[in-house]
Write an enzyme that holds these catalytic residues in place. Structure first.
Site, PDB file in Angstrom:
ATOM      1  N   CYS A 145      13.446  10.322   7.143  1.00 62.22           N
ATOM      2  CA  CYS A 145      13.391   9.803   8.513  1.00 62.22           C
ATOM      3  C   CYS A 145      14.735   9.971   9.210  1.00 62.22           C
ATOM      4  O   CYS A 145      14.789  10.161  10.414  1.00 62.22           O
ATOM      5  CB  CYS A 145      12.939   8.343   8.514  1.00 62.22           C
ATOM      6  SG  CYS A 145      13.876   7.314   7.394  1.00 62.22           S
TER       7      CYS A 145
ATOM      8  N   GLU B  71       9.663   0.967  10.639  1.00 64.02           N
ATOM      9  CA  GLU B  71      10.690   2.009  10.487  1.00 64.02           C
ATOM     10  C   GLU B  71       9.980   3.323  10.743  1.00 64.02           C
ATOM     11  O   GLU B  71       9.164   3.747   9.923  1.00 64.02           O
ATOM     12  CB  GLU B  71      11.269   2.024   9.065  1.00 64.02           C
ATOM     13  CG  GLU B  71      11.879   0.718   8.603  1.00 64.02           C
ATOM     14  CD  GLU B  71      13.243   0.461   9.205  1.00 64.02           C
ATOM     15  OE1 GLU B  71      13.753   1.305   9.973  1.00 64.02           O
ATOM     16  OE2 GLU B  71      13.794  -0.611   8.910  1.00 64.02           O
TER      17      GLU B  71
ATOM     18  N   LYS C  36       0.839  -1.204   0.000  1.00 60.45           N
ATOM     19  CA  LYS C  36       0.000   0.000   0.000  1.00 60.45           C
ATOM     20  C   LYS C  36       0.867   1.245   0.000  1.00 60.45           C
ATOM     21  O   LYS C  36       1.457   1.609   1.004  1.00 60.45           O
ATOM     22  CB  LYS C  36      -0.938   0.061   1.207  1.00 60.45           C
ATOM     23  CG  LYS C  36      -1.994   1.150   0.983  1.00 60.45           C
ATOM     24  CD  LYS C  36      -2.628   1.687   2.241  1.00 60.45           C
ATOM     25  CE  LYS C  36      -1.876   2.790   2.894  1.00 60.45           C
ATOM     26  NZ  LYS C  36      -1.770   4.046   2.113  1.00 60.45           N
TER      27      LYS C  36
ATOM     28  N   GLU D 243       9.819  15.490  15.691  1.00 56.44           N
ATOM     29  CA  GLU D 243      10.179  15.371  14.277  1.00 56.44           C
ATOM     30  C   GLU D 243       9.397  16.417  13.481  1.00 56.44           C
ATOM     31  O   GLU D 243       8.172  16.397  13.456  1.00 56.44           O
ATOM     32  CB  GLU D 243       9.831  13.961  13.786  1.00 56.44           C
ATOM     33  CG  GLU D 243      10.257  13.729  12.351  1.00 56.44           C
ATOM     34  CD  GLU D 243      10.085  12.283  11.916  1.00 56.44           C
ATOM     35  OE1 GLU D 243       8.981  11.740  12.039  1.00 56.44           O
ATOM     36  OE2 GLU D 243      11.078  11.697  11.436  1.00 56.44           O
TER      37      GLU D 243
HETATM   38  P1  NAI Z   1       1.645   8.276   8.333  1.00 55.74           P
HETATM   39  O1  NAI Z   1       2.415   7.441   9.273  1.00 55.74           O
HETATM   40  O2  NAI Z   1       0.231   8.621   8.683  1.00 55.74           O
HETATM   41  O3  NAI Z   1       1.607   7.596   6.880  1.00 55.74           O
HETATM   42  C1  NAI Z   1       2.473   6.575   6.441  1.00 55.74           C
HETATM   43  C2  NAI Z   1       1.678   5.467   5.777  1.00 55.74           C
HETATM   44  O4  NAI Z   1       0.820   4.876   6.729  1.00 55.74           O
HETATM   45  C3  NAI Z   1       0.776   5.914   4.628  1.00 55.74           C
HETATM   46  O5  NAI Z   1       0.774   4.927   3.640  1.00 55.74           O
HETATM   47  C4  NAI Z   1      -0.591   5.991   5.295  1.00 55.74           C
HETATM   48  O6  NAI Z   1      -1.661   5.836   4.399  1.00 55.74           O
HETATM   49  C5  NAI Z   1      -0.520   4.835   6.245  1.00 55.74           C
HETATM   50  N1  NAI Z   1      -1.424   4.909   7.386  1.00 55.74           N
HETATM   51  C6  NAI Z   1      -1.884   6.017   8.029  1.00 55.74           C
HETATM   52  N2  NAI Z   1      -2.695   5.664   9.050  1.00 55.74           N
HETATM   53  C7  NAI Z   1      -2.743   4.322   9.064  1.00 55.74           C
HETATM   54  C8  NAI Z   1      -3.388   3.355   9.892  1.00 55.74           C
HETATM   55  N3  NAI Z   1      -4.156   3.737  10.920  1.00 55.74           N
HETATM   56  N4  NAI Z   1      -3.214   2.061   9.630  1.00 55.74           N
HETATM   57  C9  NAI Z   1      -2.428   1.655   8.612  1.00 55.74           C
HETATM   58  N5  NAI Z   1      -1.785   2.513   7.788  1.00 55.74           N
HETATM   59  C10 NAI Z   1      -1.945   3.830   8.020  1.00 55.74           C
HETATM   60  O7  NAI Z   1       2.468   9.598   8.088  1.00 55.74           O
HETATM   61  P2  NAI Z   1       1.938  11.019   7.570  1.00 55.74           P
HETATM   62  O8  NAI Z   1       0.623  11.343   8.206  1.00 55.74           O
HETATM   63  O9  NAI Z   1       1.995  11.021   6.110  1.00 55.74           O
HETATM   64  O10 NAI Z   1       3.056  12.006   8.134  1.00 55.74           O
HETATM   65  C11 NAI Z   1       3.010  12.474   9.481  1.00 55.74           C
HETATM   66  C12 NAI Z   1       4.396  12.519  10.066  1.00 55.74           C
HETATM   67  O11 NAI Z   1       4.915  11.200  10.132  1.00 55.74           O
HETATM   68  C13 NAI Z   1       5.432  13.275   9.258  1.00 55.74           C
HETATM   69  O12 NAI Z   1       5.391  14.641   9.490  1.00 55.74           O
HETATM   70  C14 NAI Z   1       6.694  12.656   9.759  1.00 55.74           C
HETATM   71  O13 NAI Z   1       7.072  13.221  10.982  1.00 55.74           O
HETATM   72  C15 NAI Z   1       6.324  11.208   9.982  1.00 55.74           C
HETATM   73  N6  NAI Z   1       6.706  10.353   8.841  1.00 55.74           N
HETATM   74  C16 NAI Z   1       7.848   9.618   8.929  1.00 55.74           C
HETATM   75  C17 NAI Z   1       8.277   8.882   7.859  1.00 55.74           C
HETATM   76  C18 NAI Z   1       9.532   8.074   7.915  1.00 55.74           C
HETATM   77  O14 NAI Z   1      10.168   7.875   6.896  1.00 55.74           O
HETATM   78  N7  NAI Z   1       9.905   7.560   9.063  1.00 55.74           N
HETATM   79  C19 NAI Z   1       7.565   8.897   6.583  1.00 55.74           C
HETATM   80  C20 NAI Z   1       6.338   9.640   6.594  1.00 55.74           C
HETATM   81  C21 NAI Z   1       5.961  10.360   7.690  1.00 55.74           C
END
Ligand code: NAI
Ligand code: MG
Length: 495
Positions: free
Chosen positions: A301, A267, A192, A399
């Protein structure tokens, strides 16, 4: 840049891909969401819709997991000669490399990142498939020392059906980090991509089919967290969940996995310290530290978002860093010379600009940047350096995920290590010094999954990657991917 002008920069293959109707990939078929629902993916440079993409729901998740299960159980992938698996993965790698310009443009439109960096990412993705292709026929078990009446050995078998949920910051690389090891070790998967950047994953689906990947081995569901990610993570039919994203959602994934008891790798976020000692070669440390925080608009990240500088070189370093930051040209990722593209979404723009306000309100000073770029609908933010940051400020702890650096100073090595470890995260870190003892002492002292010495940010398919503390669970890439994507079976023979 106006949409028409931007379109003129796109390759014919990209334009063709963008105009094709977008579908989910389930069991080798390209299908609409069962509900018929779609959502818009947005170009962050213009705030305009690129195209509509299916919004997969629980029913689609169910179909995709069943397709992966069927493919896994009948052995069309898990039980074939591993050299045949390798051949398909090599073919995917070759195609990704040949189409790297196309993938780069797709990711630039979808994510905003400068196309040169997106190209490098596509090449890296190809390398990840090639690296794991090499692993297919090199999965060994052990012969265990035992009593004379028994012969015990172990087998490494695929875990089974994986649910893989990835973020938007590196759309092609994150797909590769997940899919390549899963497939190499014989698993079947449901991928996904993030709702912000679904397009290059769909393009990967086409590439995988053309490379001869059997139906159902890789299924791709576009959709958001609530409608698609959540039912996927909670699906009872999964054997393994791999997630990259926020720590907040990581916690939800872990809870959801209690239904299937799927093995989980996470991660998550970071607030990585980048430590500069007075003997550092500043001609390297400054530009690479700038890269460490401004690359990908800071949406990394492992971003080196906390710069810890020995107080003896603090002023000099800040002066040079400020100049370096001003050299990171903000603009449309399709334009030559752009170094910092827009943030990925309005949500991220709001989040980052909120931190730009929090910094000064907590007493930090703005050495450069500090604002959204005016006069454009795109989500552009100026590369920003905050000085006078104290370890307990929010901009030192949370972050931000934008091009925002928090600079702090330290007195000695012990204090540097203490400050470095003073967050809930433990993903990456760097140390700049010519002194071997200092380098090794800091490398040991830091509680993080990666320590870079006199460099910032490189990634290699052979280098295991993951986090301590709230930065995650498990390791990806390198030899440790084996633990993430195989089960150990112990066989007892009575002699
Ligand atoms: P997110 O963690 O919500 O999204 C990442 C993935 O998880 C997306 O594919 C999203 O559709 C999915 N997702 C969201 N809620 C979910 C759930 N309840 N169950 C299963 N999958 C779910 O991250 P978002 O909202 O895009 O970004 C928020 C913050 O997260 C950013 O500002 C950053 O600080 C952090 N982040 C960290 C990343 C990393 O590489 N470690 C990458 C993206 C965001
Ligand atoms: Mg979210």
């Amino acid at each position: 840049m106006a949409t028409k002008q931007r379109e003129a920069k796109l390759l014919p293959e990209v334009l063709e891909f963008l105009t094709q109707p977008k579908r989910l990939l389930i069991g080798g078929e390209w299908v609409e969401a069962a509900s018929g629902q779609t959502f818009a993916t947005i170009d962050p440079a213009t705030d305009e819709e690129i195209c509509q993409v299916p919004l997969a729901g629980a029913e689609d998740v169910d179909r995709a997991v069943s397709a992966a299960r069927e493919a896994f159980e009948d052995g069309r992938w898990s039980q074939i000669d591993p050299r045949k698996r390798a051949k398909v993965l090599y073919a995917i790698a070759d195609a990704l490399e040949q189409k790297a310009q196309t993938i780069a443009q797709i990711d630039t439109i979808d994510n905003g990142k400068p196309v040169g960096f997106a190209f490098g990412e596509a090449i890296h993705s190809a390398q990840v498939y090639r690296y794991f292709a090499g692993w297919c026929d090199k999965v060994y078990g052990e012969t265990n020392p035992t009593a004379p009446q028994t012969f015990i050995y172990t087998l490494r078998e695929p875990v089974g059906v994986c649910g893989q949920i990835i973020p938007w910051n590196f759309p092609s690389a994150m797909a590769a980090w997940k899919v390549a090891p899963a497939l190499a070790f014989g698993n079947c998967t449901v991928l996904k991509p993030a709702e912000e950047t679904p397009l290059s994953a769909l393009f990967l689906g086409q590439i995988a089919q053309e490379a001869g990947l059997p139906d159902g081995v890789l299924n791709i569901l576009t959709g958001d967290g609530e409608n698609t990610g959540a039912p996927l993570a909670a699906h009872p039919g999964l054997d393994k969940i791999a997630f990259t994203g926020s720590t907040e959602v990581g916690r939800k994934i872990l809870q959801a996995s209690s239904i299937s008891l799927a093995r989980v790798t996470l991660e998550l976020g970071g607030k990585s310290p980048n430590i500069v000692f007075p003997d550092a070669d500043l001609s390297q440390a400054v530009p690479q530290s700038a890269f460490g925080i401004f690359f990908n608009s800071g949406q990394v990240c492992t971003a080196g978002s906390r710069l810890l500088v020995d107080k003896r070189v603090h002023d000099q370093f800040v002066e040079q860093m400020t100049a370096a930051a001003q050299g990171w040209k903000v603009g449309d990722g399709l334009e030559d010379g752009t170094m910092v593209g827009p943030l990925v979404s309005r949500q991220q723009l709001d989040r980052v600009t909120n931190y730009l306000a929090i910094g000064p309100s907590e007493g930090a000073q703005v050495a450069t940047g500090g604002k959204r770029v005016e006069g454009t609908k795109g989500y552009f933010v100026e590369p920003t350096v905050f000085t006078g940051v104290k370890p307990d400020m929010r901009i030192a702890q949370e972050e931000i995920f934008g091009p925002v650096l928090s600079v702090m100073s330290f007195e000695d090595t012990d204090e540097a290590i203490r400050m470095a470890n003073d967050t809930m995260y433990g993903l990456a870190s760097a140390v700049w010094t010519k002194d071997l003892q200092t380098a090794h002492k800091v490398a040991r002292g830091i509680r993080a999954g990666t320590v870079w010495v006199n460099t910032y940010g490189p990634s290699d398919p052979g280098a295991s990657f993951g986090g301590f503390k709230a930065s995650g669970i498990g390791r990806e890439l390198g030899v440790h991917a084996l633990d993430a994507y195989t089960e150990v079976k112990t066989v007892w023979m009575s002699l």
